[in-house]
Structures are given as structure tokens and as C-alpha cells.
Design an enzyme around this catalytic site. Structure first.
Site, PDB file in Angstrom:
ATOM      1  N   CYS A 340       0.800  -1.237   0.000  1.00 34.71           N
ATOM      2  CA  CYS A 340       0.000   0.000   0.000  1.00 34.71           C
ATOM      3  C   CYS A 340       0.832   1.285   0.000  1.00 34.71           C
ATOM      4  CB  CYS A 340      -1.023  -0.005   1.130  1.00 34.71           C
ATOM      5  SG  CYS A 340      -0.518  -0.773   2.651  1.00 34.71           S
ATOM      6  N   ARG A 369       7.953 -10.753   5.330  1.00 35.05           N
ATOM      7  CA  ARG A 369       7.834 -10.554   6.778  1.00 35.05           C
ATOM      8  C   ARG A 369       8.731 -11.576   7.464  1.00 35.05           C
ATOM      9  NH1 ARG A 369       2.173  -9.115   6.973  1.00 35.05           N
ATOM     10  NH2 ARG A 369       1.863  -7.727   5.176  1.00 35.05           N
ATOM     11  N   GLN A 387       0.608 -11.092  -2.439  1.00 33.20           N
ATOM     12  CA  GLN A 387      -0.762 -10.659  -2.171  1.00 33.20           C
ATOM     13  C   GLN A 387      -1.453 -10.249  -3.466  1.00 33.20           C
ATOM     14  OE1 GLN A 387       0.247  -7.545   0.761  1.00 33.20           O
ATOM     15  NE2 GLN A 387      -0.922  -8.719   2.246  1.00 33.20           N
ATOM     16  N   ASP A 389      -3.147  -7.805  -4.189  1.00 39.14           N
ATOM     17  CA  ASP A 389      -3.440  -6.512  -3.587  1.00 39.14           C
ATOM     18  C   ASP A 389      -4.069  -5.546  -4.581  1.00 39.14           C
ATOM     19  OD1 ASP A 389      -3.323  -5.497  -1.071  1.00 39.14           O
ATOM     20  OD2 ASP A 389      -1.142  -5.364  -0.993  1.00 39.14           O
ATOM     21  N   HIS A 391      -5.675  -1.248  -4.389  1.00 37.60           N
ATOM     22  CA  HIS A 391      -6.036  -0.088  -3.580  1.00 37.60           C
ATOM     23  C   HIS A 391      -6.869   0.851  -4.436  1.00 37.60           C
ATOM     24  CE1 HIS A 391      -2.500  -1.795  -1.554  1.00 37.60           C
ATOM     25  NE2 HIS A 391      -3.195  -1.500  -0.473  1.00 37.60           N
ATOM     26  N   LYS A 474     -12.059  -3.245   8.882  1.00 36.77           N
ATOM     27  CA  LYS A 474     -12.092  -4.081   7.685  1.00 36.77           C
ATOM     28  C   LYS A 474     -13.237  -5.083   7.747  1.00 36.77           C
ATOM     29  CE  LYS A 474      -8.452  -6.931   9.757  1.00 36.77           C
ATOM     30  NZ  LYS A 474      -7.340  -7.858   9.503  1.00 36.77           N
ATOM     31  N   HIS A 520      -8.480  -0.752   0.766  1.00 31.22           N
ATOM     32  CA  HIS A 520      -7.530  -1.840   0.555  1.00 31.22           C
ATOM     33  C   HIS A 520      -8.341  -3.118   0.327  1.00 31.22           C
ATOM     34  CE1 HIS A 520      -4.210   0.412   2.861  1.00 31.22           C
ATOM     35  NE2 HIS A 520      -5.321   1.085   3.162  1.00 31.22           N
TER      36      HIS A 520
END
Length: 646
Positions: A340, A369, A387, A389, A391, A474, A520
């Protein structure tokens, strides 16, 4: 006259009682049947014993075995009984933690000089059931910090002393059951006789308080039930789960591997696994393209300042890989922990107008991570993952419609893959505001945005406090697999805070600068975890459209290998993923091996197939479909896939 308090029940109704009413008395007031089945009581979101007096206006839920919190109350009490049994059998051991978890409970034990392994399970289980049948109750007592420390110093348990030193005086309780006492916040069943069956599942090493610099204790995992039949069914489910374990099937089906030389927690996607992964990516890309998303690509690293601006460094810096220093320029870079911040910088590349909104940026971005060695688990817990992902930058007025559009994508994916789910609205922890960034008023607005969007399309949700991301609430989708196990996967988040932290702006229709809202979303969550779910949900029997290899051609002898490869070429030209088994083996063995490989279709080719210019398809679990022309088989596959994705 005694003081009256108001008790609000889950259905929204309210009843009035004298202060000091207990959960059991409230349950009896509702019905005798409920009172007989009650295990504990939820009071303002906390689990209490049924005999604990309630003295103030409260929201109350009577908890039974049908409630997760009711199960956890039994498993919490079971952890105490397990510890009592262990102390009786192994005098002098030191107790660590003993919490309930989603599928039972565990206790961390320092066994000292004792050896403990699978051969000891049976005697511990027998002692546990002996104590459970004795009808132990759980008595709550408030103790001072000094009393608590003195108790555990006398026992030589430095683990409990460390825990107590981190607690505030006046907020410490012990629970007494039989001849056992434990430091505990509570939430217990009324009587241990409720427990009719118990099983130790396995043991593992666990560093004290999750810190790999601390001593490794023995973690004993177990589960208990109010009926022996339920334990039997659970153990049968666990056996089936072993067969479906994605780590086992991933190896057998040659989907992925791990190498210590590459690094723990860093999966290697093999050719078949990569085909599976790319099929999932293509599937979602087509959905996103129709929904107006633009695909972007960002680097695998970024400057530390980027993640300081976003807040990820403050919140997750300890869980990230350490910064990469560049002594030439004196800069620090990090392996990307989130996508993000990069997408915020893409939005900020040039001035934006309200006419460009909503701007939907999507990326299959790999992030990193640092997970401790003991927490790594196949594809479900890794150190590098991708991910799905995206946005969405939009105006406040567009939030609800954009949020609903994302929900529609998640619902479509779940329907196509046959996944059941519950939707969870994950909110702030009202008792720990320091966990979150931003204006509380914007948090209120974001939480209401999610509630209103879900309500508008009739999506049933449950609300859980304390599960929000640090920058916004979320909507999480909790998936149930074929074995009824729960996986947290897809998520949609409303974020008013990162646009503020990055100073993002657009020019509105009024000619003034405004702050966009950021949504997100990640329907899969991560490709690694989602793939693990699909492997275990299907047992490796992927639907035809998703299977890494959709058909395997089995020539009955080497004479027909050339024709087999011709079949493969024609099917590949039609867009299908096909292999040929050209081994010098009998066709019966090839068929058995193909069954083990879980190929949706086997194409046995011999003399009659060559003569007819066709194939004889054999569908997994259904058998032969008879001789078909190649064009006929191609049309058959296309029709089957079309029906699956409709």
C-alpha cells in the site's frame, strides 16, 4: 429495596434484575433448558463463570457448547485440569501459559529433568479424566500482587512470576479447582463433570512468550468434548485432514518445495504449482479488468522512510527483515512488507482530479515478513508471499459503492470455488486506542461505511472488536473448508488515515483540494495461503479449469507415443494444459499413477484412436467416456469449464 440493573440480551431485549444476579439465574429466567446447557456467560464481551455476580447494567449472552466462546470456556477449564494432572504425575514441573485456542487448548510446560513424549499421553489422559469425573469446580479469588508473587516464588516458578510482574496490583486473580491453583483471568465452566472426553493431540517446542532467545518449553496440544461421540468424529476429521495436508499433497503433486539453502519460509513454486498459481492470477486479472482496475508493478524493496511515513515501521518493524544498508549513499532500504505505501506514491506521481476517481490500482505484489522459525508452516505461514493486492482511491461519496463492488468480487470467487464463509466486521479495540493511528472521528466514519455497505446488499456479518488493521477497520471473510475448518482469507478495508499520512490530494468539482479515501482489498489474501486452502479443501482434486494439468495422454505402448504428442499439441493449441506419459510401462500402471496424480482427464490412446483420429477420455472418478474426436473432446472441455465459471 435492592438496586435494579438492566440486562440486555443478544436479541436486543432487556430484562431487569436485582444487582448481584448470576449468569445461571439469568439462564433459568429465560428457560430451564438453557440453564441445563449453559457453560458460562458473556458479560460485556468477557467470559465469566455462571456463579459470578453481575452488579451493573450489562450486555449478556448465555454461552453453550454451540457458541465458540462456550467451547473456549470448556477448553480453558480443561487446560487447568491438564496442568493439574501433569503436576500430579510430574512433581516439580513449571507451568507457563495454558489458553484455549480455536481447536482445543494447550499448555506450555517446563518439564525440567523429565522426558515427555507420545508414550506418556495415555497416562496423562487417564489422570485428566479421573480429575474431570470428580466434579471439580473453579473458584475465583482476588489476590494482591505480593501474594501472587510469593505463591509462585515458593513453587520456584519464575515463568509465572514474570507474568505477574507485568500485571497491575488489584487486577490479579487465582482460580482454585480441586487441589490445583493457577494464575488466571477466568471464564470457566461450572463443573468439570461436563467434560466427557479428552485427547492429547500432539506436542511441539515453544519458546517462552514466543521469544526465540528464551528457553524452549514443551507445548501440549489437546482437546475435550461434552460427548465421546464428538471426540470420535473430531479424530476422524483429523485423520482426513492429514490426508489433505497441503504440505503432503504439495510434495506428492509436485506443486511447491522448500530448500534450506534458499531459506526457510521461502517457497519454490515448481512447474505444476506455477501453472496453478498463474491460473489463479489470470482468473482474478480478468475479473479486475472488467471491474476497471489498472495493473501496476512496484519494487521488492523501498526506503525505510516510506514505511515510517505509512506507520508500518512503527507497528511491524520488529516483524520485518532488518534494513539493508547502503554505505555508499548512507541510505536504508527494506524488503517490502506491504504494497500500500508504494501505491500511495503512484497516486502522488502527479496532481489528480475528481474526474479520475475512483482510481483502482491492482498488483500481485510479493512482500516479506520475518516469521520466527517455529511459526513457519508450509504455505500458510511463510516469509515471502504474494498478495492479490489492490487499492482504490475514491471520494468519500464513492466509498459505499466501491466497497460493495469489491464484496461482489469476493462473493463470485467463493461461489466459483464452492467456498462457504462468514463475514466479520473487524473493529478497533476500544480499550487500547494506542494500537491505531488517525482521528477517532474518521474511524467512526470508516466503521459505519462498512456496516452500511454490508447492510445495503443484505450481507450478514458479525462484529469483532480488536481485529482492525492499525490504519482502519475491515471486512474479513472467514472461509470454511470441506472439513469445516476456518481460514481467514479475503479482506476489504476502509482507510481514511494513510491518505492523510502521505498527504494525498485531488482537486474536487469545487476547484478545492480534497483528501481521497483509500480502500484496501485482497480477495485471496495471499496466493500462498489461498493455494494451501484450495489444496486441503479439494484434497488436490482441483476443478478442471484450475487443475495444473487438465489432461494426461496415456499411450498404450511406445508405438503410439508420436500420436500421443500430436494429441498434446492440438489440445495445447486449443488452450489446455496437457502432459504425455511416455514411460515404458503397462497402461494399467499409467492409469493408476494418473489417478494418484489427480489429473481430471486421462486420454488412453491406442490403435482404434489413431485410426479414428480421436481419443478415449477417462474422467477421474467417473470412468471411460467412450471414443471421441479431438474436436469433440475440445468442445467437451470448453463446455465443462464454461459451466464451472458461469
Amino acid at each position: 429495596m435492592a438496586q435494579q440493573i438492566e440486562i440486555r440480551l443478544p436479541d436486543g431485549s432487556a430484562r431487569h434484575f436485582d444487582a448481584g444476579i448470576t449468569g445461571l439465574e439469568i439462564a433459568r429466567d429465560i428457560s430451564e433448558g438453557l440453564a441445563r446447557n449453559a457453560l458460562a456467560i458473556g458479560v460485556n464481551g468477557q467470559t465469566w463463570e455462571l456463579n459470578r455476580p453481575i452488579t451493573t447494567n450489562s450486555e449478556v449472552q448465555i454461552l453453550t457448547w454451540n457458541d465458540q466462546a462456550g467451547k473456549e470456556a470448556m477448553w480453558h477449564s480443561s487446560a487447568h485440569i491438564l496442568a493439574e494432572a501433569l503436576e500430579a504425575l510430574y512433581p516439580g514441573i513449571k507451568l507457563g501459559f495454558g489458553p484455549p485456542i480455536e481447536g482445543g487448548f494447550y499448555y506450555d510446560i517446563d518439564f525440567g529433568e523429565y522426558e515427555f513424549g507420545a508414550n506418556d499421553f495415555e497416562k496423562v489422559e487417564a489422570k485428566f479424566m479421573e480429575l474431570a469425573r470428580s466434579g471439580e469446580t473453579f473458584e475465583r479469588r482476588e489476590v494482591t500482587k505480593a501474594e501472587a508473587i510469593a505463591h509462585y516464588e515458593q513453587k520456584g516458578n519464575d515463568y509465572k512470576v514474570e507474568l505477574i510482574n507485568g500485571l497491575e496490583d488489584g487486577n490479579i486473580t487465582f482460580y482454585y479447582s480441586g487441589g490445583f491453583v493457577d494464575l488466571c483471568k477466568g471464564g470457566h465452566i461450572p463443573d468439570s463433570k461436563v467434560i466427557k472426553a479428552m485427547k492429547i493431540l500432539n506436542t511441539a517446542g515453544a519458546y517462552w512468550r514466543g521469544n526465540e532467545n528464551n528457553k524452549q518449553l514443551t507445548r501440549i496440544y489437546a482437546i475435550s468434548f461434552p460427548k465421546q461421540k464428538e471426540l470420535t468424529e473430531h479424530l476422524e476429521m483429523l485423520e482426513e485432514a492429514k490426508k489433505r495436508d497441503h504440505r503432503k499433497l504439495g510434495k506428492e503433486l509436485e506443486l511447491f518445495a522448500f530448500s534450506e539453502k534458499v531459506g526457510l519460509g521461502l517457497p519454490l513454486w515448481l512447474p505444476k504449482g506455477t501453472r496453478l498459481r498463474e491460473t489463479l492470477i489470470d482468473f482474478l486479472k480478468k475479473i479486475q479488468e472488467k471491474a476497471g482496475y489498472d495493473q501496476v508493478t512496484t519494487p521488492h524493496i523501498g526506503k525505510k522512510e516510506l514505511y515510517q511515513t505509512s506507520g508500518h515501521w512503527d507497528k511491524y518493524g520488529e516483524d520485518s527483515f532488518q534494513p539493508i544498508n547502503t554505505p555508499q549513499e548512507g541510505e536504508q532500504f527494506m524488503l517490502k512488507p506491504m504494497n500500500c505505501p508504494h501505491h500511495c506514491e503512484i497516486f502522488a506521481v502527479r496532481p489528480r482530479s475528481y474526474r479520475e476517481l475512483p482510481m483502482r490500482l491492482a498488483e500481485f505484489g510479493t512482500v516479506y515478513r520475518y516469521e520466527q522459525h517455529g511459526e513457519l508452516h508450509g504455505l500458510t505461514r511463510v516469509r515471502g508471499f504474494t498478495q492479490d493486492d489492490a487499492h482504490i482511491f475514491c471520494t468519500p461519496e464513492q466509498v459505499k459503492s466501491e466497497f460493495i463492488a469489491v464484496i461482489d468480487i469476493v462473493l463470485y470467487i467463493c461461489r466459483i470455488l464452492g467456498l462457504e464463509f462468514t463475514a466479520q466486521v473487524s473493529l478497533r479495540d476500544p480499550n487500547n486506542p494506542s494500537k491505531y493511528v488517525g482521528d477517532p472521528a474518521l474511524w467512526d466514519r470508516a466503521e459505519n461505511d462498512i456496516r452500511e455497505a454490508a447492510a445495503e446488499i443484505g450481507l450478514e456479518t458479525v462484529e469483532v472488536e480488536g481485529e482492525a488493521a492499525f490504519y482502519g477497520p475491515k471486512l474479513d471473510f472467514m472461509i470454511r473448508d470441506a472439513l469445516r475448518r476456518k481460514w481467514q482469507l479475503g479482506t476489504i478495508q476502509v482507510d481514511y488515515n494513510l491518505p492523510n499520512r502521505f498527504g494525498l490530494e485531488y482537486i474536487g468539482s469545487d476547484g478545492e483540494k480534497h483528501r481521497p479515501v483509500m480502500i484496501h482489498r485482497a480477495p485471496f489474501g495471499s496466493l500462498e495461503r489461498f493455494t494451501a486452502l484450495l489444496i486441503e479443501h479439494t484434497g488436490g482434486d482441483f476443478p478442471l479449469w484450475l487443475a495444473p494439468t487438465q489432461a494426461i495422454v496415456l499411450p498404450v505402448s511406445e508405438v503410439f507415443n508420436e500420436y500421443a504428442f500430436e494429441v498434446k499439441r492440438k489440445l495445447a493449441d486449443a488452450g489446455f494444459r496437457v502432459e504425455v506419459d511416455e514411460r515404458h510401462e503397462k497402461v494399467g500402471k499409467k492409469i493408476r499413477d494418473a489417478e494418484m496424480g489427480k489429473y481430471p482427464y486421462m486420454l488412453v490412446v491406442g490403435e482404434k484412436d489413431v485410426a479414428a483420429g480421436g481419443v478415449t477420455p477417462r474422467k477421474r472418478k467417473e470412468g471411460d467416456l467412450g471414443l471421441m474426436t479431438l474436436d469433440g473432446f475440445v468442445n467437451h472441455l470448453k463446455a465443462e469449464i464454461s459451466a464451472m465459471l458461469a
